[in-house]
Motif scaffolding. Structure first.
Motif, short mmCIF file in Angstrom:
data_model
loop_
_atom_site.label_atom_id
_atom_site.label_comp_id
_atom_site.label_asym_id
_atom_site.label_seq_id
_atom_site.Cartn_x
_atom_site.Cartn_y
_atom_site.Cartn_z
N THR A 50 8.27 8.63 -4.22
CA THR A 50 7.01 8.93 -3.77
C THR A 50 6.17 8.13 -3.21
O THR A 50 6.02 6.99 -3.47
CB THR A 50 6.34 9.86 -4.89
OG1 THR A 50 7.33 10.99 -5.51
CG2 THR A 50 5.14 10.51 -4.46
N LEU A 51 5.67 8.70 -1.95
CA LEU A 51 4.39 7.94 -1.40
C LEU A 51 3.32 7.96 -2.25
O LEU A 51 2.93 8.99 -2.93
CB LEU A 51 4.23 8.36 0.10
CG LEU A 51 3.00 7.85 1.03
CD1 LEU A 51 3.53 6.19 1.31
CD2 LEU A 51 2.78 8.63 2.06
N TRP B 96 0.83 -1.06 0.07
CA TRP B 96 0.23 0.00 0.10
C TRP B 96 1.01 1.30 0.02
O TRP B 96 1.88 1.34 0.70
CB TRP B 96 -0.83 0.03 1.21
CG TRP B 96 -1.77 1.18 1.29
CD1 TRP B 96 -3.09 1.06 0.78
CD2 TRP B 96 -1.64 2.38 1.92
NE1 TRP B 96 -3.68 2.43 1.08
CE2 TRP B 96 -2.76 3.23 1.52
CE3 TRP B 96 -0.49 3.17 2.48
CZ2 TRP B 96 -2.81 4.59 2.15
CZ3 TRP B 96 -0.61 4.42 2.94
CH2 TRP B 96 -1.85 5.06 2.82
N GLY B 97 0.67 2.02 -1.20
CA GLY B 97 1.27 3.29 -1.09
C GLY B 97 2.93 3.31 -1.70
O GLY B 97 3.38 4.26 -1.60
N GLY B 98 3.29 2.02 -2.21
CA GLY B 98 4.66 1.93 -2.49
C GLY B 98 4.93 2.36 -3.80
O GLY B 98 3.92 2.28 -4.75
N ALA B 99 6.14 2.50 -4.05
CA ALA B 99 6.57 2.76 -5.71
C ALA B 99 6.59 1.55 -6.44
O ALA B 99 6.35 1.59 -7.52
CB ALA B 99 7.92 3.12 -5.48
N LEU C 269 10.62 12.76 0.67
CA LEU C 269 11.52 11.98 -0.04
C LEU C 269 11.02 10.56 0.48
O LEU C 269 11.17 10.58 1.88
CB LEU C 269 12.89 12.21 -0.25
CG LEU C 269 13.74 11.33 -1.07
CD1 LEU C 269 13.44 11.77 -2.54
CD2 LEU C 269 15.06 11.62 -0.86
N PHE C 270 10.53 9.70 -0.19
CA PHE C 270 10.41 8.22 0.34
C PHE C 270 11.10 7.08 -0.48
O PHE C 270 11.58 7.46 -1.64
CB PHE C 270 8.80 7.92 0.16
CG PHE C 270 8.01 8.59 1.39
CD1 PHE C 270 7.74 7.64 2.34
CD2 PHE C 270 7.44 9.76 1.07
CE1 PHE C 270 6.79 8.45 3.29
CE2 PHE C 270 6.66 10.47 2.04
CZ PHE C 270 6.34 9.64 3.26
#
Length: 552
Positions: A222-223, A90-93, A165-166
């Motif tokens: 990016t998230l 979830w939310g991953g690149a 930054l993620f």
């Protein structure tokens, strides 16, 4: 904000007016994980048409579902499973990377001449027929349908964490620090469910220009990149006028329940998730304020009745005596996957279920000369399924390979283990008792207000939660008392229940390990009993998937 979004309304009266040109063909991208193969099959059955194409990506961690999807695809020339798999969190690149790779695959399939790319999950379901969808998309065959956030961009950027930054590593999105948004472009985003034209997909996949290449790099760190990448590319490209601010979906948002930071174990950020649709939400599925053709979310382990209502609405009544219409099974263990997905507690329960079933079979009345119901188990159970009927959990179905002691023949034994109801509500002689339910379990879902550990399988090192369901009424203060199997009070505490409260839940300060046996929980008001329930804590018979030895 740089958006061009024509107002497109759903016109029921013009439904029969077929648009000029060849009807569009759709490439459905099914992004699935977990074990709910029956729900996936139901979705495919609902949207299936021989003129469309179905490309399925199964999360790399979901081997059971992958095997079942491969078996399904063998029977249809227009259903395929990606020959590669990714871990998509979830939310991953990784989710954006998966979409871009899938789009490239679909463009390179010359035998699949599709016009629109529509992504779906196994928790989506159609709200209109295929004919209605094809007619609509054929009329607007040059439009891209994406839903924007609907608020000012500065607030969206902050809320979405786009200025942070993620980095994705070890199935986690780590927040590393602050960064600047690229200058000279309009950053937008919203829903990561969309319907895109083939020409735009070709541009995103094959374009070598600076816009696409730099945005790809930006969104790699990016998230929630899939919620913004396609919006931002489209709005800053030559195709910006093709944007329609509508993703053709109805989503069951309840921010009060769905925004509980439930993904903190996956991402260094707070996120929201929609609620499941239930029968009382059906009117929302029929909304006509904008064109919609799909809805989310649906979970058959939470409520299957709403899917039956939708099916009947779209396709008419099921034939009389349709078997298992109200039944639902979902696999939670398959021997091919090994024991790695099981905890020591679930392994203890599943083997106990099998052992109790064999004991029950051996005790069945039979002629003295016959010993046909005596079996020896062969290893661990071969599979375990959750079983629901009429949207109520009915227990576990355990399949065990056995050897008949009399004949030596190999057989399969299925055991149905049903939970025993242990709830007692007090009758106060005509006075209203607000308490409707009292339950103890683990894996409490505050969004759907249920325990995801169906059946309440608990061991000595679990942390049980007590849940109370209330009707509306006057404010009250109640005392919760936990009593262990030796009738010693383990803990007690007071809870305040507001007049409008529907649910209360609390994790008590119990000392672990919990004493194995039958526990009792009582709810008192002014020391008068409101209700009580019981739950079982089993002694573990496995440690790190190995049988416990003496002294451990």
């Amino acid at each position: 904000a740089g958006k061009v979004s024509p107002v497109i309304q759903w016109d029921e009266s013009r439904l029969q007016q077929a648009p000029a040109g060849t009807p569009v063909r759709i490439a459905y991208m099914l992004v699935v994980h977990g074990r709910a193969i029956r729900q996936l099959k139901r979705l495919i059955k609902a949207v299936y048409h021989e003129q469309h194409f179905f490309y399925i990506h199964v999360d790399k961690r979901s081997n059971y579902l992958h095997r079942e999807a491969l078996e399904l695809a063998q029977h249809y020339p227009n259903i395929r499973v990606t020959p590669w798999r990714m871990v998509t969190i979830w939310g991953g690149a990784s989710l954006l990377k998966m979409y871009l790779r899938s789009m490239k695959d679909l463009l390179e399939l010359a035998e699949w001449p599709w016009d629109f790319f529509i992504n779906l999950s196994a928790t989506d379901y159609p709200t209109r027929t295929n004919e209605e969808l094809v007619m609509f998309l054929s009329k607007y065959r040059d439009k891209n349908f994406l839903k924007s956030h609907g608020r000012d961009n500065a607030r969206f950027i902050k809320k979405q964490g786009l200025d942070r930054l993620f980095h994705e590593c070890d199935s986690h999105m780590w927040r590393l620090g602050e960064r600047h948004i690229p200058e000279g472009i309009v950053v937008d985003g919203g829903s990561d469910w969309f319907s895109l034209t083939r020409s735009f997909v070709e541009y995103v996949v094959y374009a070598k220009d600076q816009l696409v290449s730099q945005l790809r790099q930006f969104y790699t760190y990016t998230l929630l990149p899939a919620e913004s990448f396609f919006h931002t590319v489209l709005e800053n490209s030559h195709a910006c006028e093709t944007l329609v601010d509508n993703n053709l979906r109805v989503t069951n948002w309840n921010r009060k329940l769905g925004c509980k930071c439930q993904y903190k174990h996956i991402v260094d950020w707070c996120g929201c998730s929609p609620n499941d649709f239930k029968p009382q939400d059906f009117l929302r599925l029929q909304q006509l304020s904008r064109p919609t053709f799909f809805a989310r979310k649906f979970e058959s382990t939470v409520n299957q009745e709403v899917l039956e209502i939708l099916d009947t609405h779209l396709y008419g009544d099921y034939p009389p005596n349709t078997p298992a219409l109200k039944a639902y099974w979902e696999n939670v263990y398959d021997r091919i996957d090994g024991l790695s997905g099981l905890s020591d507690v679930t392994l203890t329960f599943y083997t106990a279920f099998s052992r109790l079933g064999l004991r029950r079979a051996a005790a069945a009345p039979a002629p003295k000369a016959e010993k046909l119901c005596r079996f020896e188990p062969q290893g661990f159970p071969s599979s375990v399924h959750l079983y629901f009927y009429d949207d109520r959990f009915q227990g576990y179905l355990v399949m065990q390979e056995v050897q008949n002691s009399a004949t030596g023949q190999a057989e399969s034994l299925e055991v149905w283990m049903m939970p025993q109801g242990a709830l007692k509500l007090a009758d106060h002689g005509g006075q209203t008792n607000r308490l409707q339910n009292l339950e103890v379990g683990t894996e409490w879902d505050p969004k759907e207000r249920l325990f995801r550990n169906f059946g309440g399988l608990m061991g000595p090192f679990d942390e049980p939660v007590a849940m109370q369901k209330w009707s509306r009424g006057p404010n009250l203060t109640a005392t919760v008392v936990w009593i262990d199997p030796t009738y010693v009070i383990a803990t007690s505490y007071d809870i305040t229940v507001d007049a409008e409260a529907e649910f209360t839940q609390y994790k008590p300060p119990l000392n672990r390990p919990l004493r194995p046996g039958v526990w009792t929980i009582r709810l008192l008001q002014f020391w008068e009993l409101l209700g009580e329930s019981q739950f079982l804590v089993v002694p573990q018979t496995f440690n790190r998937k190995q049988p416990l030895r003496k002294g451990e």
